[in-house]
Design a protein around this motif. Structure first.
Motif, PDB file in Angstrom:
ATOM      1  N   TYR A   1       0.856  -1.187   0.000  1.00 45.41           N
ATOM      2  CA  TYR A   1       0.000   0.000   0.000  1.00 45.41           C
ATOM      3  C   TYR A   1       0.895   1.241   0.000  1.00 45.41           C
ATOM      4  CZ  TYR A   1      -3.394  -3.441   1.575  1.00 45.41           C
ATOM      5  OH  TYR A   1      -4.190  -4.550   1.672  1.00 45.41           O
ATOM      6  N   LYS A   2       0.527   2.239  -0.801  1.00 47.38           N
ATOM      7  CA  LYS A   2       1.324   3.460  -0.889  1.00 47.38           C
ATOM      8  C   LYS A   2       0.461   4.686  -0.634  1.00 47.38           C
ATOM      9  CE  LYS A   2       4.995   1.872  -3.829  1.00 47.38           C
ATOM     10  NZ  LYS A   2       6.048   2.353  -4.668  1.00 47.38           N
ATOM     11  N   GLY A   3       1.114   5.687  -0.074  1.00 48.28           N
ATOM     12  CA  GLY A   3       0.460   6.956   0.189  1.00 48.28           C
ATOM     13  C   GLY A   3       1.470   7.921   0.784  1.00 48.28           C
ATOM     14  N   SER A   4       0.967   9.009   1.309  1.00 47.44           N
ATOM     15  CA  SER A   4       1.871   9.982   1.924  1.00 47.44           C
ATOM     16  C   SER A   4       1.217  10.587   3.153  1.00 47.44           C
ATOM     17  CB  SER A   4       2.235  11.078   0.927  1.00 47.44           C
ATOM     18  OG  SER A   4       1.093  11.767   0.497  1.00 47.44           O
ATOM     19  N   VAL A   5       2.070  11.095   4.029  1.00 44.89           N
ATOM     20  CA  VAL A   5       1.615  11.802   5.216  1.00 44.89           C
ATOM     21  C   VAL A   5       2.219  13.197   5.171  1.00 44.89           C
ATOM     22  CG1 VAL A   5       1.323   9.728   6.623  1.00 44.89           C
ATOM     23  CG2 VAL A   5       3.500  10.899   6.642  1.00 44.89           C
ATOM     24  N   SER A   6       1.484  14.155   5.691  1.00 49.23           N
ATOM     25  CA  SER A   6       1.974  15.534   5.738  1.00 49.23           C
ATOM     26  C   SER A   6       2.061  15.978   7.180  1.00 49.23           C
ATOM     27  CB  SER A   6       1.025  16.462   4.975  1.00 49.23           C
ATOM     28  OG  SER A   6       0.996  16.123   3.619  1.00 49.23           O
ATOM     29  N   PHE A   7       3.175  16.580   7.529  1.00 49.13           N
ATOM     30  CA  PHE A   7       3.347  17.153   8.853  1.00 49.13           C
ATOM     31  C   PHE A   7       4.388  18.253   8.767  1.00 49.13           C
ATOM     32  CE2 PHE A   7       6.184  13.576   8.481  1.00 49.13           C
ATOM     33  CZ  PHE A   7       7.380  14.004   9.030  1.00 49.13           C
ATOM     34  N   GLN A   8       4.172  19.296   9.529  1.00 53.03           N
ATOM     35  CA  GLN A   8       5.068  20.459   9.562  1.00 53.03           C
ATOM     36  C   GLN A   8       5.428  20.933   8.151  1.00 53.03           C
ATOM     37  OE1 GLN A   8       8.355  19.131  11.950  1.00 53.03           O
ATOM     38  NE2 GLN A   8       7.200  19.274  13.854  1.00 53.03           N
ATOM     39  N   ASP A   9       4.407  21.121   7.314  1.00 54.54           N
ATOM     40  CA  ASP A   9       4.579  21.591   5.933  1.00 54.54           C
ATOM     41  C   ASP A   9       5.494  20.704   5.101  1.00 54.54           C
ATOM     42  OD1 ASP A   9       2.913  23.766   6.423  1.00 54.54           O
ATOM     43  OD2 ASP A   9       4.572  24.986   7.164  1.00 54.54           O
ATOM     44  N   ARG A  10       5.556  19.425   5.449  1.00 50.14           N
ATOM     45  CA  ARG A  10       6.372  18.458   4.727  1.00 50.14           C
ATOM     46  C   ARG A  10       5.553  17.259   4.342  1.00 50.14           C
ATOM     47  NH1 ARG A  10      11.734  15.751   6.406  1.00 50.14           N
ATOM     48  NH2 ARG A  10      11.922  15.105   4.291  1.00 50.14           N
TER      49      ARG A  10
ATOM     50  N   LEU B   1       5.723  13.209   3.304  1.00 48.69           N
ATOM     51  CA  LEU B   1       6.572  12.029   3.358  1.00 48.69           C
ATOM     52  C   LEU B   1       5.838  10.868   2.696  1.00 48.69           C
ATOM     53  CD1 LEU B   1       9.183  10.674   4.441  1.00 48.69           C
ATOM     54  CD2 LEU B   1       7.903  10.177   6.540  1.00 48.69           C
ATOM     55  N   ASP B   2       6.425  10.321   1.623  1.00 54.12           N
ATOM     56  CA  ASP B   2       5.837   9.167   0.946  1.00 54.12           C
ATOM     57  C   ASP B   2       6.153   7.904   1.742  1.00 54.12           C
ATOM     58  OD1 ASP B   2       4.826  10.654  -1.205  1.00 54.12           O
ATOM     59  OD2 ASP B   2       6.753  10.584  -2.230  1.00 54.12           O
ATOM     60  N   LEU B   3       5.123   7.062   1.951  1.00 51.59           N
ATOM     61  CA  LEU B   3       5.283   5.823   2.711  1.00 51.59           C
ATOM     62  C   LEU B   3       4.774   4.646   1.903  1.00 51.59           C
ATOM     63  CD1 LEU B   3       3.976   6.872   6.257  1.00 51.59           C
ATOM     64  CD2 LEU B   3       6.353   6.722   5.487  1.00 51.59           C
ATOM     65  N   THR B   4       5.415   3.504   2.090  1.00 53.14           N
ATOM     66  CA  THR B   4       4.972   2.242   1.518  1.00 53.14           C
ATOM     67  C   THR B   4       4.813   1.240   2.645  1.00 53.14           C
ATOM     68  OG1 THR B   4       6.138   2.647  -0.560  1.00 53.14           O
ATOM     69  CG2 THR B   4       5.536   0.369  -0.088  1.00 53.14           C
ATOM     70  N   TYR B   5       3.636   0.659   2.753  1.00 46.04           N
ATOM     71  CA  TYR B   5       3.369  -0.399   3.728  1.00 46.04           C
ATOM     72  C   TYR B   5       3.440  -1.727   3.005  1.00 46.04           C
ATOM     73  CZ  TYR B   5       1.639   2.663   7.431  1.00 46.04           C
ATOM     74  OH  TYR B   5       1.534   3.588   8.430  1.00 46.04           O
ATOM     75  N   LYS B   6       4.255  -2.641   3.504  1.00 45.50           N
ATOM     76  CA  LYS B   6       4.289  -4.023   3.002  1.00 45.50           C
ATOM     77  C   LYS B   6       3.754  -4.887   4.133  1.00 45.50           C
ATOM     78  CE  LYS B   6       7.685  -3.706  -0.542  1.00 45.50           C
ATOM     79  NZ  LYS B   6       7.545  -4.570  -1.662  1.00 45.50           N
ATOM     80  N   LEU B   7       2.555  -5.437   3.940  1.00 40.83           N
ATOM     81  CA  LEU B   7       1.862  -6.168   5.005  1.00 40.83           C
ATOM     82  C   LEU B   7       1.669  -7.630   4.653  1.00 40.83           C
ATOM     83  CD1 LEU B   7      -0.937  -3.561   5.797  1.00 40.83           C
ATOM     84  CD2 LEU B   7       1.316  -3.775   6.849  1.00 40.83           C
ATOM     85  N   LYS B   8       1.718  -8.462   5.693  1.00 41.82           N
ATOM     86  CA  LYS B   8       1.447  -9.894   5.529  1.00 41.82           C
ATOM     87  C   LYS B   8       0.546 -10.342   6.665  1.00 41.82           C
ATOM     88  CE  LYS B   8       3.676 -14.388   4.867  1.00 41.82           C
ATOM     89  NZ  LYS B   8       2.507 -15.105   4.891  1.00 41.82           N
ATOM     90  N   ALA B   9      -0.630 -10.831   6.289  1.00 42.07           N
ATOM     91  CA  ALA B   9      -1.592 -11.356   7.261  1.00 42.07           C
ATOM     92  C   ALA B   9      -1.406 -12.861   7.367  1.00 42.07           C
ATOM     93  CB  ALA B   9      -3.010 -11.032   6.816  1.00 42.07           C
ATOM     94  N   ASP B  10      -1.390 -13.355   8.612  1.00 43.24           N
ATOM     95  CA  ASP B  10      -1.314 -14.791   8.866  1.00 43.24           C
ATOM     96  C   ASP B  10      -2.295 -15.080   9.994  1.00 43.24           C
ATOM     97  OD1 ASP B  10      -0.669 -17.442   9.108  1.00 43.24           O
ATOM     98  OD2 ASP B  10       1.315 -17.105   9.980  1.00 43.24           O
TER      99      ASP B  10
END
Length: 116
Positions: free
Chosen positions: A27-36, A38-47
């Motif tokens: 999953y990809k997206g971005s977060v914004s904080f302090q006028d910045r 940051l692009d994030l990628t979550y790699k998840l595995k459900a078991d």
């Protein structure tokens, strides 16, 4: 009428089980904080009810710890240097919504599933 109600309830339960199983992915997206931004990628595995994976940014990769899944809800912790930060999430099929408490401020972001 009772058969119809049972059939609908069974179908609903089946859909919930399938959704929980589909949490595994990227999953990809971005977060914004302090006028910045940051692009994030979550790699998840459900078991089953256990969630593992990592969060990747331009600063590196952080592994998830204590990951748990309950239906379409999940939670995990990451170590951000000054102790673990807890986050909660909701699986929405083609996306996840993550709510984190960062520095006393609650932050909520949506991340879209991407093909691997």
């Amino acid at each position: 009428m009772r058969k119809i109600t049972l059939s609908i309830a069974s179908l609903f339960l089946f859909v919930l089980v399938c959704l929980a199983a589909d949490l595994t992915g990227t999953y990809k997206g971005s977060v914004s904080f302090q006028d910045r931004k940051l692009d994030l990628t979550y790699k998840l595995k459900a078991d089953g009810e256990k969630l593992t994976g990592s969060i990747i940014s331009e600063y590196g990769e952080l592994p998830l710890s204590d990951g748990k899944i309950a239906g379409t809800d999940f939670s995990y912790k990451i170590d951000v240097g000054n102790g673990p930060m807890e986050s909660k999430g909701k699986f929405m099929g083609d996306s996840i919504v993550i709510t984190s408490n960062f520095g006393g401020m609650e932050v909520k972001n949506t991340f879209k599933r991407v093909a691997e």
